[in-house]
Design a protein around this motif. Structure first.
Motif, PDB file in Angstrom:
ATOM      1  N   ALA A 152     -31.624  -4.243 -10.897  1.00  0.00           N
ATOM      2  CA  ALA A 152     -31.964  -2.846 -10.624  1.00  0.00           C
ATOM      3  C   ALA A 152     -32.257  -2.643  -9.139  1.00  0.00           C
ATOM      4  O   ALA A 152     -31.783  -1.668  -8.534  1.00  0.00           O
ATOM      5  CB  ALA A 152     -33.160  -2.423 -11.471  1.00  0.00           C
ATOM      6  N   ASN A 153     -33.018  -3.557  -8.543  1.00  0.00           N
ATOM      7  CA  ASN A 153     -33.311  -3.449  -7.114  1.00  0.00           C
ATOM      8  C   ASN A 153     -32.048  -3.576  -6.280  1.00  0.00           C
ATOM      9  O   ASN A 153     -31.868  -2.861  -5.288  1.00  0.00           O
ATOM     10  CB  ASN A 153     -34.318  -4.524  -6.689  1.00  0.00           C
ATOM     11  N   PHE A 154     -31.168  -4.485  -6.665  1.00  0.00           N
ATOM     12  CA  PHE A 154     -29.922  -4.664  -5.922  1.00  0.00           C
ATOM     13  C   PHE A 154     -29.046  -3.423  -6.050  1.00  0.00           C
ATOM     14  O   PHE A 154     -28.401  -3.009  -5.076  1.00  0.00           O
ATOM     15  CB  PHE A 154     -29.186  -5.907  -6.423  1.00  0.00           C
ATOM     16  N   MET A 155     -29.016  -2.822  -7.235  1.00  0.00           N
ATOM     17  CA  MET A 155     -28.218  -1.602  -7.419  1.00  0.00           C
ATOM     18  C   MET A 155     -28.752  -0.465  -6.556  1.00  0.00           C
ATOM     19  O   MET A 155     -27.978   0.325  -6.003  1.00  0.00           O
ATOM     20  CB  MET A 155     -28.177  -1.202  -8.896  1.00  0.00           C
ATOM     21  N   LEU A 156     -30.076  -0.379  -6.403  1.00  0.00           N
ATOM     22  CA  LEU A 156     -30.648   0.632  -5.511  1.00  0.00           C
ATOM     23  C   LEU A 156     -30.175   0.399  -4.079  1.00  0.00           C
ATOM     24  O   LEU A 156     -29.862   1.339  -3.348  1.00  0.00           O
ATOM     25  CB  LEU A 156     -32.180   0.598  -5.566  1.00  0.00           C
ATOM     26  N   PHE A 157     -30.112  -0.870  -3.691  1.00  0.00           N
ATOM     27  CA  PHE A 157     -29.642  -1.238  -2.359  1.00  0.00           C
ATOM     28  C   PHE A 157     -28.177  -0.828  -2.177  1.00  0.00           C
ATOM     29  O   PHE A 157     -27.805  -0.212  -1.164  1.00  0.00           O
ATOM     30  CB  PHE A 157     -29.818  -2.743  -2.146  1.00  0.00           C
TER      31      PHE A 157
ATOM     32  N   GLU B 245     -32.741   4.169   5.526  1.00  0.00           N
ATOM     33  CA  GLU B 245     -34.164   3.946   5.286  1.00  0.00           C
ATOM     34  C   GLU B 245     -34.383   3.130   4.005  1.00  0.00           C
ATOM     35  O   GLU B 245     -35.135   2.154   3.999  1.00  0.00           O
ATOM     36  CB  GLU B 245     -34.897   5.288   5.183  1.00  0.00           C
ATOM     37  N   THR B 246     -33.711   3.525   2.932  1.00  0.00           N
ATOM     38  CA  THR B 246     -33.840   2.792   1.668  1.00  0.00           C
ATOM     39  C   THR B 246     -33.201   1.411   1.775  1.00  0.00           C
ATOM     40  O   THR B 246     -33.753   0.426   1.279  1.00  0.00           O
ATOM     41  CB  THR B 246     -33.194   3.578   0.513  1.00  0.00           C
ATOM     42  N   ALA B 247     -32.046   1.334   2.428  1.00  0.00           N
ATOM     43  CA  ALA B 247     -31.354   0.052   2.572  1.00  0.00           C
ATOM     44  C   ALA B 247     -32.193  -0.948   3.354  1.00  0.00           C
ATOM     45  O   ALA B 247     -32.186  -2.142   3.061  1.00  0.00           O
ATOM     46  CB  ALA B 247     -30.002   0.256   3.233  1.00  0.00           C
ATOM     47  N   GLN B 248     -32.928  -0.476   4.335  1.00  0.00           N
ATOM     48  CA  GLN B 248     -33.745  -1.373   5.156  1.00  0.00           C
ATOM     49  C   GLN B 248     -34.960  -1.897   4.384  1.00  0.00           C
ATOM     50  O   GLN B 248     -35.515  -2.934   4.742  1.00  0.00           O
ATOM     51  CB  GLN B 248     -34.201  -0.680   6.431  1.00  0.00           C
ATOM     52  N   LYS B 249     -35.367  -1.206   3.342  1.00  0.00           N
ATOM     53  CA  LYS B 249     -36.500  -1.653   2.532  1.00  0.00           C
ATOM     54  C   LYS B 249     -36.129  -2.846   1.651  1.00  0.00           C
ATOM     55  O   LYS B 249     -37.004  -3.534   1.151  1.00  0.00           O
ATOM     56  CB  LYS B 249     -37.010  -0.517   1.639  1.00  0.00           C
ATOM     57  N   PHE B 250     -34.837  -3.064   1.483  1.00  0.00           N
ATOM     58  CA  PHE B 250     -34.375  -4.155   0.628  1.00  0.00           C
ATOM     59  C   PHE B 250     -34.712  -5.495   1.274  1.00  0.00           C
ATOM     60  O   PHE B 250     -34.436  -5.738   2.439  1.00  0.00           O
ATOM     61  CB  PHE B 250     -32.863  -4.043   0.407  1.00  0.00           C
TER      62      PHE B 250
END
Length: 106
Positions: free
Chosen positions: A54-59, A69-74
């Protein structure tokens, strides 16, 4: 042969059968406990894997949407460590990823 002796002779096989049944019941209870622990372990591993996916899919979605911004949180390092721990596994398990016997290849 007295009535008491006859009764003892008749009840002895029943007592032996009851003792054997109790031992079998204890063995089954131990087996059930072991299977229950194994099930809980498998469910925990599955939950960890689902969270990772799920976290990877968000990335991936963030990259597709150019959401830096979201990609950098990964956390790539955390993802690598999670994947590595799933592959290596704990207690001799290979996490279901490898087709070997769970050995470390050494």
């Amino acid at each position: 042969m007295s009535a008491v002796e006859r009764q003892r002779k008749e009840t002895r096989p029943m007592k032996q059968l009851m003792t054997a049944a109790q031992a079998a019941l204890r063995d089954k209870a131990k087996e059930r406990e072991m299977l229950e622990r194994k099930k809980q372990s498998m469910l925990a591993k599955k939950a960890a894997m689902e969270k990772m996916v799920a976290n990877f899919m968000l990335f991936i979605e963030a990259i597709e949407k150019n959401d830096t911004e979201t990609a950098q949180k990964f956390n790539e390092k955390e993802m690598k460590n999670t994947i590595l721990s799933m592959i290596i596994g704990g207690g001799g398990h290979n996490g279901g990823f490898a087709a070997d016997d769970g050995g470390n290849g050494a």
